[in-house]
Design an enzyme around this catalytic site. Structure first.
Site, mmCIF file in Angstrom:
data_model
loop_
_atom_site.group_PDB
_atom_site.id
_atom_site.type_symbol
_atom_site.label_atom_id
_atom_site.label_comp_id
_atom_site.label_asym_id
_atom_site.label_seq_id
_atom_site.Cartn_x
_atom_site.Cartn_y
_atom_site.Cartn_z
ATOM 1 C CB CYS A 105 17.907 6.676 -49.281
ATOM 2 S SG CYS A 105 17.508 5.212 -48.358
ATOM 3 C CG HIS A 118 15.419 4.655 -53.015
ATOM 4 N ND1 HIS A 118 16.196 3.548 -53.550
ATOM 5 C CD2 HIS A 118 15.711 4.730 -51.759
ATOM 6 C CE1 HIS A 118 16.625 3.129 -52.422
ATOM 7 N NE2 HIS A 118 16.424 3.700 -51.380
ATOM 8 C CD GLU A 119 21.324 7.140 -51.383
ATOM 9 O OE1 GLU A 119 20.862 6.821 -50.170
ATOM 10 O OE2 GLU A 119 22.049 6.816 -52.026
ATOM 11 C CB CYS A 125 20.104 2.540 -51.605
ATOM 12 S SG CYS A 125 19.565 1.801 -50.205
ATOM 13 C CG HIS A 126 22.688 -2.589 -49.538
ATOM 14 N ND1 HIS A 126 23.255 -3.776 -49.864
ATOM 15 C CD2 HIS A 126 23.534 -1.586 -48.984
ATOM 16 C CE1 HIS A 126 24.497 -3.360 -49.627
ATOM 17 N NE2 HIS A 126 24.858 -2.256 -49.111
ATOM 18 C CB CYS A 153 -2.803 12.497 -44.435
ATOM 19 S SG CYS A 153 -1.238 11.854 -44.110
ATOM 20 N NE ARG A 172 3.633 2.228 -47.911
ATOM 21 C CZ ARG A 172 3.674 1.127 -48.903
ATOM 22 N NH1 ARG A 172 3.589 1.504 -50.415
ATOM 23 N NH2 ARG A 172 4.358 0.172 -48.812
ATOM 24 C CB CYS A 205 -0.049 14.991 -48.086
ATOM 25 S SG CYS A 205 -0.714 14.476 -46.628
#
Length: 383
Positions: free
Chosen positions: A177, A70-71, A48-49, A103, A118, A100
């Protein structure tokens, strides 16, 4: 075959040692998952970019050395204590936007963002503050809580979702993604109704996914804006009704792209999207919106230190500027439904795959991504 559960695994990974350099495919040690963690054998990953953006050194949160990606999709190899959401052998998609379900953010009903991990995710470590990767005798950072450029990765149990094994992982990974980000932006975040005028700035994977989402919601004009004229065929294939090259628009009509869009749509678009990360384009997308109700959604990520601007009057007169991550989709709750939509033929995924590479050639995948004929390159993680 002996079980690897509870043991450190040595495998191959593409490591980014420094910004601006090619990835190095080499051995990495992947520690077993701790409590509420999952170790995944990654079978396929998209490039991904955002990966290229961090590798460039422009990402304000970027830190090195790191395993990007992340994909990704694969199979659960082992789980840590307390994991109940997935089991060994499950087909899964890694989630850079966790869920989760407990939260303040998850319970609000207003966002798909989750606040649980995070801080540590942004620092490139697991929720306990440590890494599960080592190479050359030093710790390697995680990326976006997923690090899918490794044959094995460890994620928090709230950062993974099981999907039906009927969906091949070279397709499922792309829902981690780009496709979900665009499709969700159009169908979850934006108020696209039957007959809406929509403009999409940027005809990459995210932009084309927005187009198919706009088609699903019955949009009228779907105008894709891109400086690469070769993207017109792609845009129309996914359902765009019009295509504009902003450079050509200025040269031929002496109008800005936003003025041209306002003229084409009798006052402006109902919804616009920026998928470019260019702050000048973000301004144009907002100013192409209709007075009184037009909404512009920012998806592209700009380089560190850059800011968006417009005349306040644009907002005073009713236009809305907003952004979204992962298309507003909650990964654990909603991603399986998108996988099922793909299997039913209601969501295009195969059409995005224009290139394929092996992990050993992952730098070629980055090279493909920079060319206009590439929408998504899928990397087979087997060596």
């Amino acid at each position: 075959m002996a079980s690897t559960a509870g043991k450190t695994i040595t495998c191959k990974a593409a490591i980014a040692w420094s910004p601006g350099e090619d990835l190095s495919v080499e051995d990495v040690q992947v520690a077993p998952p701790r409590a509420h963690e999952v170790r995944i054998k990654i079978l396929h990953t998209g490039v991904c970019h955002t990966d290229a953006y961090t590798l460039s050194g422009k990402d304000p949160e970027g830190a090195f050395p790191v395993i990007l990606g992340h994909e990704g999709a694969g199979i659960v190899e082992s789980v840590g204590e307390g994991v109940t959401s997935v089991s060994v052998g499950d087909t899964v998609v890694a989630l850079y936007t966790p869920e989760c379900q407990t939260c303040k953010f998850c319970l609000s009903g207003k966002t798909n963002l989750c606040g649980s991990i995070r801080t540590t995710q942004g620092r490139g470590v697991m929720p306990d503050g440590t890494s599960r990767f080592r190479a050359r005798g030093r710790d390697i950072l995680h990326f976006m809580g997923t690090s899918t450029f490794a044959e094995y990765t460890v994620v928090a149990d709230i950062s993974v979702v099981a999907v039906t094994p009927k969906c091949p992982t070279d397709r499922a990974c792309l829902l981690g993604c780009g496709i979900t980000t665009g499709y969700g932006a159009a169908t979850v975040v934006a108020d696209i109704r039957k007959g809406s005028n929509v403009a999409v700035f940027g005809a990459g994977c995210v932009g084309l996914s927005i187009v198919q989402g706009a088609v699903r919601n019955g949009a009228g004009r779907i105008i894709v804006v891109d400086i690469n004229k070769d993207k017109e065929e792609w845009a129309r294939r996914f359902g765009a009704t019009h295509f504009l090259d902003p450079v050509r628009v200025v040269a031929e009509s002496k109008m800005s792209i936003q003025d041209k869009l306002v003229e084409m749509t009798d006052g402006g678009c109902d919804v616009t999207f920026d998928c470019t990360g260019n702050v000048g384009v973000m301004r144009a997308a907002l100013e192409a919106c209709h007075k009184g109700w037009g909404e512009s959604i920012v998806i592209g990520v700009a380089a560190a230190g850059q800011e968006i601007s417009t005349r306040p009057f644009q907002l005073v007169t009713g236009r809305v500027w907003r952004g979204c991550a992962f298309g507003g989709v909650k990964g654990r709750s909603q991603l399986p439904d998108l996988v099922n939509d793909y299997l039913k033929g209601d969501l295009k995924v195969d059409e995005f795959i224009t290139h394929r590479e092996k992990l050993a050639n992952i730098n070629a995948a980055f090279a493909h991504m920079k060319k206009g004929d590439c929408i998504r390159c899928v990397v087979d993680m087997s060596i």
